[in-house]
Motif scaffolding. Structure first.
Motif, PDB file in Angstrom:
ATOM      1  N   GLU A  23      47.343  31.765  26.453  1.00  0.00           N
ATOM      2  CA  GLU A  23      47.538  30.675  25.491  1.00  0.00           C
ATOM      3  C   GLU A  23      48.060  29.414  26.172  1.00  0.00           C
ATOM      4  O   GLU A  23      48.326  28.417  25.508  1.00  0.00           O
ATOM      5  N   LEU A  24      48.231  29.470  27.491  1.00  0.00           N
ATOM      6  CA  LEU A  24      48.740  28.310  28.216  1.00  0.00           C
ATOM      7  C   LEU A  24      47.637  27.256  28.321  1.00  0.00           C
ATOM      8  O   LEU A  24      46.543  27.540  28.820  1.00  0.00           O
ATOM      9  N   PRO A  25      47.897  26.024  27.869  1.00  0.00           N
ATOM     10  CA  PRO A  25      46.857  24.993  27.818  1.00  0.00           C
ATOM     11  C   PRO A  25      46.310  24.594  29.185  1.00  0.00           C
ATOM     12  O   PRO A  25      45.156  24.153  29.281  1.00  0.00           O
ATOM     13  N   PHE A  26      47.106  24.730  30.248  1.00  0.00           N
ATOM     14  CA  PHE A  26      46.644  24.307  31.576  1.00  0.00           C
ATOM     15  C   PHE A  26      45.879  25.418  32.298  1.00  0.00           C
ATOM     16  O   PHE A  26      45.480  25.262  33.453  1.00  0.00           O
ATOM     17  N   ILE A  27      45.670  26.576  31.637  1.00  0.00           N
ATOM     18  CA  ILE A  27      44.855  27.655  32.198  1.00  0.00           C
ATOM     19  C   ILE A  27      43.690  27.914  31.261  1.00  0.00           C
ATOM     20  O   ILE A  27      43.873  28.320  30.102  1.00  0.00           O
ATOM     21  N   ASN A  28      42.490  27.624  31.737  1.00  0.00           N
ATOM     22  CA  ASN A  28      41.256  27.855  30.962  1.00  0.00           C
ATOM     23  C   ASN A  28      41.314  27.179  29.586  1.00  0.00           C
ATOM     24  O   ASN A  28      40.773  27.706  28.606  1.00  0.00           O
ATOM     25  N   GLY A  29      41.968  26.024  29.531  1.00  0.00           N
ATOM     26  CA  GLY A  29      42.017  25.274  28.287  1.00  0.00           C
ATOM     27  C   GLY A  29      42.768  25.956  27.165  1.00  0.00           C
ATOM     28  O   GLY A  29      42.561  25.643  25.982  1.00  0.00           O
ATOM     29  N   GLY A  30      43.644  26.892  27.515  1.00  0.00           N
ATOM     30  CA  GLY A  30      44.413  27.587  26.486  1.00  0.00           C
ATOM     31  C   GLY A  30      43.688  28.754  25.857  1.00  0.00           C
ATOM     32  O   GLY A  30      44.178  29.348  24.886  1.00  0.00           O
ATOM     33  N   HIS A  31      42.518  29.113  26.420  1.00  0.00           N
ATOM     34  CA  HIS A  31      41.740  30.226  25.886  1.00  0.00           C
ATOM     35  C   HIS A  31      41.872  31.455  26.794  1.00  0.00           C
ATOM     36  O   HIS A  31      42.154  31.338  27.988  1.00  0.00           O
ATOM     37  N   GLY A  32      41.658  32.616  26.200  1.00  0.00           N
ATOM     38  CA  GLY A  32      41.705  33.847  26.976  1.00  0.00           C
ATOM     39  C   GLY A  32      40.592  33.909  28.006  1.00  0.00           C
ATOM     40  O   GLY A  32      39.493  33.405  27.774  1.00  0.00           O
ATOM     41  N   ILE A  33      40.880  34.496  29.148  1.00  0.00           N
ATOM     42  CA  ILE A  33      39.886  34.626  30.223  1.00  0.00           C
ATOM     43  C   ILE A  33      39.161  35.952  30.016  1.00  0.00           C
ATOM     44  O   ILE A  33      39.716  37.028  30.273  1.00  0.00           O
ATOM     45  N   GLU A  34      37.939  35.892  29.534  1.00  0.00           N
ATOM     46  CA  GLU A  34      37.207  37.093  29.126  1.00  0.00           C
ATOM     47  C   GLU A  34      36.936  38.060  30.279  1.00  0.00           C
ATOM     48  O   GLU A  34      36.899  39.272  30.087  1.00  0.00           O
ATOM     49  N   TRP A  35      36.728  37.513  31.485  1.00  0.00           N
ATOM     50  CA  TRP A  35      36.372  38.410  32.595  1.00  0.00           C
ATOM     51  C   TRP A  35      37.585  39.173  33.139  1.00  0.00           C
ATOM     52  O   TRP A  35      37.442  40.108  33.926  1.00  0.00           O
ATOM     53  N   ALA A  36      38.794  38.805  32.714  1.00  0.00           N
ATOM     54  CA  ALA A  36      39.996  39.511  33.166  1.00  0.00           C
ATOM     55  C   ALA A  36      40.022  40.900  32.518  1.00  0.00           C
ATOM     56  O   ALA A  36      40.123  41.012  31.296  1.00  0.00           O
TER      57      ALA A  36
END
Length: 350
Positions: free
Chosen positions: A280-293
């Motif tokens: 949910e951090l805005p400076f990581i992937n625009g605040g979106h979940g990283i699906e490939w993780a």
């Protein structure tokens, strides 16, 4: 995944509370050094109780929650065994009579339960509202794993003799000798604290340090506060008897620290991957979940933990066969010697 029934949670705490109360009253009523048979019987009882509880978790709450409890319990139990190395040093350094070491350990366990309970409540509240805290927990566990791997154990020898303990000795009037398990005594008509108070404080500080590591570790396996707390309770139950059963044999587990380092590192990676997935951090992937993780499943965590502990134990016993750590051996020998000389020296409070 089945929700945890309220009656199951309440019933669990009632039963565990009664068991711990009975254990505490038994120690206070009959202070003694447990025999190998007695200590082994109690450990078998507590492990059996944990396994019965695990079966009940699988039956009443489902496979996922049951697996989370087993993985959390084994992890916390392993970390609690690591506590025993420090407990041996503390009790031996302060020369606690073997007869009264049970009381000291019981107080240490109660302090650990209280401190961990506070950490669990705080951790659950933070996790519920701030998912990004998993990043912090994950990197903290990776750092802890690295520290654990490179730690030679030298710092542990000063666990009962740190700056705070030395400061307390200068402030508080502390008698030279123990007066049973009492924390207050009378010497030459003057009221004084006994060294048992300093022992309790040293054990409490140790519990606090270990809680800082263990609570983030188990939150990496489950987010359920009930499972986190019960896993900690079952891990600490029987720890006192394990101290007397294993004693100096703990020194043969030379790869235990390395195993714990691997486990903490693995859980740290799992936490970071989970944080990335729920990001949910805005400076990581625009605040979106990283699906490939990828999300590491509980069953895989359980396999890794069990395999790591098994390999480390077998390897330790093979490598350390016939070897004795002179520092721990000397500490244990001094403790026995001081106890045997006690009747000849007399009691300072007499």
């Amino acid at each position: 995944m089945t929700e945890l029934p309220v009656i199951f949670e309440v019933g669990t705490f009632v039963v565990l509370g009664l068991v711990l109360l009975f254990d505490l009253l038994l120690v206070l009523k009959r202070p003694h050094e447990p025999s190998m048979k007695e200590a082994g019987g109690w450990i078998a009882f507590y492990i059996g109780l944990a396994l019965v509880f695990a079966v009940l978790m699988f039956v009443f709450t489902g496979v996922e929650h049951g697996s989370q409890f087993v993985a959390g319990w084994i992890t916390e139990y392993s970390l609690s065994i690591d506590n025993l190395f420090v407990f041996i040093i503390i009790l031996a350094r302060f020369g606690v009579p073997r007869k009264y070491q049970q009381e000291a350990l019981m107080v240490g366990i109660i302090l650990a339960l209280v401190l961990r309970g506070i950490f669990i409540l705080l951790g659950a509240a933070v996790i519920e509202n701030f998912s990004w805290v998993f990043y912090i927990f994950g990197f903290f566990l990776l750092y802890t794993a690295w520290q654990q791997a490179r730690d030679s154990g030298e710092d542990e020898e000063d666990a009962g003799d740190n700056a705070l303990i030395r400061r307390l000795r200068t402030i508080l009037p502390v008698s030279q000798d123990f007066d049973g398990s009492k924390v207050r005594t009378v010497v030459d008509g003057k009221k004084m604290w006994t060294p048992m108070l300093i022992v309790f404080i040293a054990l409490g500080l140790t519990d606090l340090l270990f809680a800082v590591d263990s609570i983030p570790a188990i939150f990496g396996l489950t987010k359920e506060p009930f499972i986190v707390f019960t896993a900690n309770i079952f891990a600490l139950m029987g720890l006192r008897q394990l101290y007397f059963l294993l004693g100096g044999l703990l020194q043969r587990l030379v790869f235990l620290k390395h195993a714990l380092s691997v486990i903490l590192g693995f859980i740290g990676v799992k936490l970071i991957l989970h944080a990335m997935h729920e990001n949910e951090l805005p400076f990581i992937n625009g605040g979106h979940g990283i699906e490939w993780a990828p999300e590491i499943p509980t069953w895989l965590s359980l396999v890794v933990i069990l395999a790591t502990i098994l390999i480390a134990t077998v390897a330790s016993l093979l490598v350390s066969k016939g070897k004795v750590d002179p520092d721990l051996a000397d500490a244990e020998q001094r403790s026995h010697l001081e106890e045997s000389e006690k009747p000849q020296q007399g009691n300072a409070s007499a």
